[in-house]
Structure formats: C-alpha cells, structure tokens
Design a protein around this motif. Structure first.
Motif, short mmCIF file in Angstrom:
data_model
loop_
_atom_site.label_atom_id
_atom_site.label_comp_id
_atom_site.label_asym_id
_atom_site.label_seq_id
_atom_site.Cartn_x
_atom_site.Cartn_y
_atom_site.Cartn_z
N ASN A 385 0.83 -1.20 0.00
CA ASN A 385 0.00 0.00 0.00
C ASN A 385 0.87 1.26 0.00
OD1 ASN A 385 -1.53 2.23 1.75
ND2 ASN A 385 -3.06 0.98 0.73
N ARG A 401 -5.80 3.36 -3.54
CA ARG A 401 -6.60 3.48 -2.32
C ARG A 401 -6.80 2.10 -1.70
NH1 ARG A 401 -12.67 4.88 -4.65
NH2 ARG A 401 -13.30 2.77 -5.20
N THR A 402 -6.97 2.10 -0.38
CA THR A 402 -7.16 0.86 0.36
C THR A 402 -8.61 0.43 0.27
OG1 THR A 402 -5.42 1.52 1.90
CG2 THR A 402 -6.88 -0.25 2.60
N GLU A 403 -8.82 -0.85 -0.04
CA GLU A 403 -10.15 -1.40 -0.15
C GLU A 403 -10.50 -2.19 1.12
OE1 GLU A 403 -12.22 -0.85 -2.49
OE2 GLU A 403 -10.95 0.02 -4.05
N GLY A 406 -8.21 -4.86 3.16
CA GLY A 406 -6.79 -4.56 3.26
C GLY A 406 -6.02 -4.46 1.97
N THR A 408 -5.21 -3.11 -1.98
CA THR A 408 -5.16 -1.77 -2.56
C THR A 408 -5.60 -1.83 -4.01
OG1 THR A 408 -3.29 -1.23 -1.12
CG2 THR A 408 -3.68 0.22 -2.99
#
Length: 650
Positions: A385, A401-403, A406, A408
C-alpha cells in the motif's frame, strides 16, 4: 535580480519506437553536452534512467536534459511514447515552450502520432516535425509528406531535401529560397493565414527571403504552420538543421521576474536509498531561491488544497549540478527542488489557471485493478500500500486506495502500464504483486435530491454519536465535480467540527451506494448541533458518513460508464465487415466518409469495448486499419451491466 540567457523548454514526442530518445541523445552529443552516444537497446541513454526504461527500451516518465546553442539554453523534455502513459505527456505539455514531434520515415504516421498531434494543436504549442530513420530500408519522403498533410495537418513546410532515402548513404540538404518553386510554395502556404501576404503573393512584388523567414517564424510561433525536417538520429543527418530551427523558430517566453513566483511541478523522483523526493518545477514568473518557503496548490482530490514547505536544496537544470546556498531559479527555467515531503506531480506554485497556462485536460483512467502482495500477511499488504501510494505521487491519476479487506486498488490507463507498475514494485520496492483482471471504472451521479438527518437531542444521536448532522444531496452540472456548502449559520459549529464534516463528505463520496465514486454532486449541510462537553470531531466524522449514505439512498444514484469517441481509417473492401462488427459491439457510427484509399469512420463506443475492437481490427482489415480514440462524455450504464467495482473481499 539576476539576468539569464534565453531559455527554451522543448518536448520530444513520438509514437513508441519512432526514435525520440535516440534523437534526444543525438542532440546532446552534437552540441557537446555528452561525449559518447548512448543506445536505447543497450540501456545507456541519458534520459531513460530507471531500470524499467532500460530493460524495456521505452520511456515511462518524463526526463529532462539540456544543451546550449550560442546564448540559448535548450531544456529537452523526453516524454513517453506508449499510449498508456499519455497523461505523463499531457502534463509535460503544460510546461513547454515548443515541441518536436518525431515520425519514422518507415512506419510514418501512426495511431499515437495522431493523438499527440491533436493534443499539440489543441494546446496551440509551436511544433516542429522531425522525420527520423531516413537511412532505413523502406524510408519514404514525398509519400510520407502527403500522409502528414492528410492525417495530421495540411500546414507543413518541408525544410530539407533528401537524397538516397532508404539507404545507408541517405543525406539531407536545406531547401533555400533561391529555389523559386520552394519560395513560391512557402509563400502560398503562409498566405493562407495572412491577408497581407496573400496580396503580395497574388499581386507582387514577390516576398523576399527575409520576409518569408519572418512570416514562417511568426506562424510557427502561433502553431499555424509546422516546419518538417528529415534526418537520422542514429546517423546524425539533418540534426544541425533541426537544432537551428529549434532556436530560431520556437519563441522563448518573456516572463516577469518581479511577479510572485508561479510554476508547475511536472515530475517527481524518489531516491531509492533515502526515500527523499526531487521535484521538477517549471517556473513561469518570479524567482525561487534556496531555503525559500513555498506554498503549492495540490492536485484535485487533496483534502486540504494547499501545502507549504521550505526548500532544503535547489539546483537548476543546465547549470552547475551542485546546488549552492545562493542558487536562484529564474523564470523560464526548470529547477530540481528538494526538501518538500508533500510535493506531488501537478502541484502549482502560485495561483493555477493563469491565462497563459497551456495545461490540457487530463483524461482520467478508465481501468481499475485490485493489487495484492504475492506473499500474504499484514506487513506485506502495508508495504504494498505504501509503495503504490509512492507511485501515485509520481502519477496522481492512477490513484491508489485501500479497499475493505486490506488490499489496494489502482486506476490505470492500460495493461502495459500495469506491467510497468508490477515491474517497478519488484525492482524498486522488492515487492512481488499480483494484479486482478482490470475492470472498467464507472461513476455514480445523484438521480434526484435527497435529504437525511440524525439528531442528538439531549443525548447521543440514535447512532450513538454526540452530534447532529443533516445533509442534502443534489445533482450538480455535468463535469462540475463535488461541492460542499452550508445552509447552517457560520459559527454554529466549532471550526474543527465543520472541517470534520467537510473532509468526511469528500472522502465518503469516493464510494456510493452502487460501490463506485460519486461525482457531480452538491452536498449541503442543512442542520447541525453539538454538546460543548461531550462532542468530538470523531463523532462528526462517523455520523457524517451515516447521514451522507442516507441522503444518497434517498436521492438515488445512476450508474455511468465511460465512452470514447473514435476515428477509424479502413481499406475500402472492409467497410461492410468492420461496420457490422462495430455495430454488434454497441458502437454508434455517426459519420462515414470516403477518404483517400479507403473510408473514414467516426463515432462513439463504450470504453469497455475498445480493447476488443482493437484486437479484431487487424484481422478484419489485413492490418491496414488506423484506429484513434479519446475520452468522451460518459453515459448511463445498461441496467444489466455487472459493473460492481473490484473489491478486496471478493
């Protein structure tokens, strides 16, 4: 205030493999800047500096090198040639004074060449055309000039003649106005844009060489005409004439050094060992000195909009490479800035949107992919990330962006870009990453007006938060983005609570009810309240998400998918077959015109269909199709589309 030599910032642009990096190398060598020619194949060129560029023999990031001709310093910006990196090219155009568009004398006008030329014409950037590889078998001259007039622009002037094209003995010589035919042709072309010249061409007396030179320079500076030079970057033919054209036909700006500093960051590098950033800033006005405190306006999407930092080091491209405490960046030059941890590509020094800015519209990526580390684990996911966010600083449009779960996700322009990112993660960060299949990026827009409120009353709101928040969402004009405003009284909330609501609204709009980012949405705070003892900014952040979700559900959202306009040149015999295939894939053919040697089709098609069309066209046209497309206004997606975004928990 310091004085400075005349400075030109010139971009080298081309379709991949046309030879632009080799041309940059030749220009540096022939002007004495370097003492040995590097090779793209050997990975020894000056501007392809990272491992990926050397391994693949392609330019991925813009790079800067400089040389001097008399009292003129030329800063060369070598840009990517592959279409997946078109955003990198568009960023570079905003800081240039002129461009050299490189074509291969063998392959001629290619798809990316046409896209680049369209962009150059839209930005009205003075552009020279250099036809490379005249010493290669199959090189063309007159036929290629005809293709350039038909496919790129009719307003070209061939400034050099070629002998023995297509052989190792190919040579060039400058055309001269003593050749009556050449002088007449140039005068007639220039007269198309100047009534006084037209009168002279029609009624006489004939234009003198000095008058032709002056008019050619003026119209080149206005991007009305484009001088063409033939040569070979490898063999060195035609390079002297090109250099002379660069310094005489492309005008240097007349900046104001006493104005407040104004400039644009167009590239950012990160030192692999220390992690420190180096930003490349083109300064348009004012001066910047070492140790100066600078304030930048950040690219779209930043929660704060500005950031401030103090330079710890400043060096000027083309000057002594060792930065000194007295270094001063003057307008027109490019500086390498260090000591700014928050700096990003696209940052503006001073007020952006100046009338003279040439920054084009950046087409947003249309693909999204979830990325996971090959080795599972929280630590590996965190490293991945962080690495992807580093890369996003070099190209903010890829947006990492982080989903949930956990992993990205990243936004992409194409599969080659995905391969380059994967290789960069492995080589630079030591991370083996796995990319899920790319999906087309959709967006959501409010369908109607919706409103939702959660009250605190005498205790926490029913959700458990010590806050009152009421929000109204409404559709905003197409392309306006998201806005936040107040109907509550100013001062009704402490500043920290106001900021918590506003920042959370912009962050929460990244994921709408259908799972995609919401855009063109106006959000209004219509009700607020707090407890002076119990309320915290955290209460407002948490509750704002809940209330915004309720307001969006009340309004409803419509799913939109990206579309592209296209132009397609095909041989005459393939019209029926190609048109049938395009129609079966949902393309709308809006115009079909008989063109020289075939048909020209124009229309629109869903972006998700473009890759399949590009795969099929060679077989349908025996490899003779020329396809060009660019982003168009998006449209509501079909109700049956399986358009949920890629998620880490799936």
């Amino acid at each position: 205030m310091q004085t400075q030599p005349r400075t030109l910032n010139i971009g080298i642009l081309a379709h991949v493999d046309a030879g632009k990096t080799s041309l940059t190398e030749r220009l540096l060598f022939d002007t004495g800047t370097i003492d040995r020619l590097g090779s793209v194949d050997a990975g020894s060129t000056q501007t392809d500096t990272n491992a990926i560029e050397r391994q693949r023999g392609i330019t991925v990031h813009s790079a800067v090198a400089s040389f001097r001709v008399g009292d003129t310093q030329v800063n060369l910006v070598d840009t990517p040639g592959h279409s997946d990196f078109i955003a990198e090219v568009e960023r570079a155009l905003g800081v240039l004074d002129g461009a050299v568009l490189v074509l291969s004398a063998v392959e001629g006008v290619q798809a990316q060449t046409r896209i680049l030329m369209r962009t150059l014409r839209e930005t009205r950037l003075p552009t020279l055309i250099f036809v490379n590889k005249i010493d290669r078998a199959g090189a063309r001259t007159d036929a290629l000039l005809a293709d350039i007039r038909r496919r790129l622009t009719p307003y070209i002037v061939a400034m050099t003649a070629v002998r023995n094209a297509g052989t190792k003995t190919a040579t060039t010589s400058p055309k001269r106005y003593t050749d009556t035919h050449f002088a007449t042709a140039v005068g007639e072309l220039l007269a198309d844009h100047d009534d006084e010249l037209l009168a002279r061409v029609v009624d006489g007396p004939p234009l003198t060489p000095a008058e032709l030179d002056k008019a050619l320079a003026e119209q080149t500076a206005k991007a009305l005409v484009h001088p063409v030079h033939f040569g070979s970057a490898i063999g060195g033919q035609g390079i002297e004439a090109l250099i002379n054209a660069m310094v005489t036909l492309i005008p240097a700006p007349q900046p104001n050094p006493t104005a407040p500093p104004r400039g644009t960051v167009f590239a950012v590098e990160r030192d692999a060992a220390t992690g420190h950033k180096t930003a490349y800033l083109r300064l348009f006005e004012g001066e910047v000195t070492a140790r100066q405190v600078l304030t930048f306006t950040t690219p779209a999407g930043s929660p704060t909009g500005t950031h401030t930092g103090r330079l710890t080091s400043l060096s000027i491209v083309g000057a002594d490479p060792s930065p000194t405490p007295t270094s001063t960046l003057l307008p027109g030059n490019i500086g390498k800035l260090r000591g700014l941890p928050d700096i990003r590509v696209g940052d503006h020094l001073g007020h952006p949107g100046h009338p003279t800015d040439r920054s084009p519209h950046f087409a947003t990526p249309t693909l999204q992919s979830v990325v996971r580390p090959r080795d599972p684990g929280t630590a590996a996911a965190a490293r991945l990330n962080a690495a992807l966010k580093d890369l996003a600083e070099q190209d903010p449009l890829i947006r990492a962006r982080t989903e949930p779960g956990g992993a990205t996700s990243v936004f992409l322009y194409g599969e080659v870009q995905k391969e380059v990112i994967a290789a960069t993660l492995a080589d630079t960060y030591g991370i083996e990453a796995v990319f899920e299949p790319s999906r087309t990026v959709h967006t959501e827009r409010p369908t109607a007006t919706g409103e939702f409120t959660e009250e605190m009353h005498r205790g926490p709101a029913p959700t458990g938060h010590w806050a009152t928040v009421g929000l109204r969402v409404e559709p905003a004009p197409y392309g306006s983005g998201n806005t936040f405003r107040y109907e509550t009284e100013l001062g009704a909330l402490p500043r920290a609570f106001h900021q918590a609501v506003q920042e959370t609204v912009h962050d929460a709009l990244r994921t709408g009810p259908l799972g995609w980012a919401v855009t063109d949405c106006a959000v209004t705070l219509v009700r607020s309240g707090f407890d002076s003892v119990m309320s915290t900014a955290g209460d407002f952040r948490a509750l704002t998400r809940i209330v915004l979700e309720g307001a969006l559900h009340d309004a409803g959202t419509t799913l939109y998918e990206p579309y592209r306009t296209f132009e397609l040149e095909i041989p005459p015999a393939s019209l029926a077959t190609v048109a049938g295939q395009l129609t079966s894939m949902g393309a709308l053919i809006e115009e079909s015109t008989a063109a020289a040697g075939g048909w020209l089709l124009r229309g629109t098609v869903a972006a998700r269909r473009v890759a399949a069309i590009e795969r099929r066209l060679p077989g349908l046209t025996h490899g003779e199709a020329v396809w060009w497309s660019r982003p168009a206004k998006d449209r509501p997606a079909p109700r049956a589309t399986n358009a949920r975004p890629p998620r880490a928990d799936r």
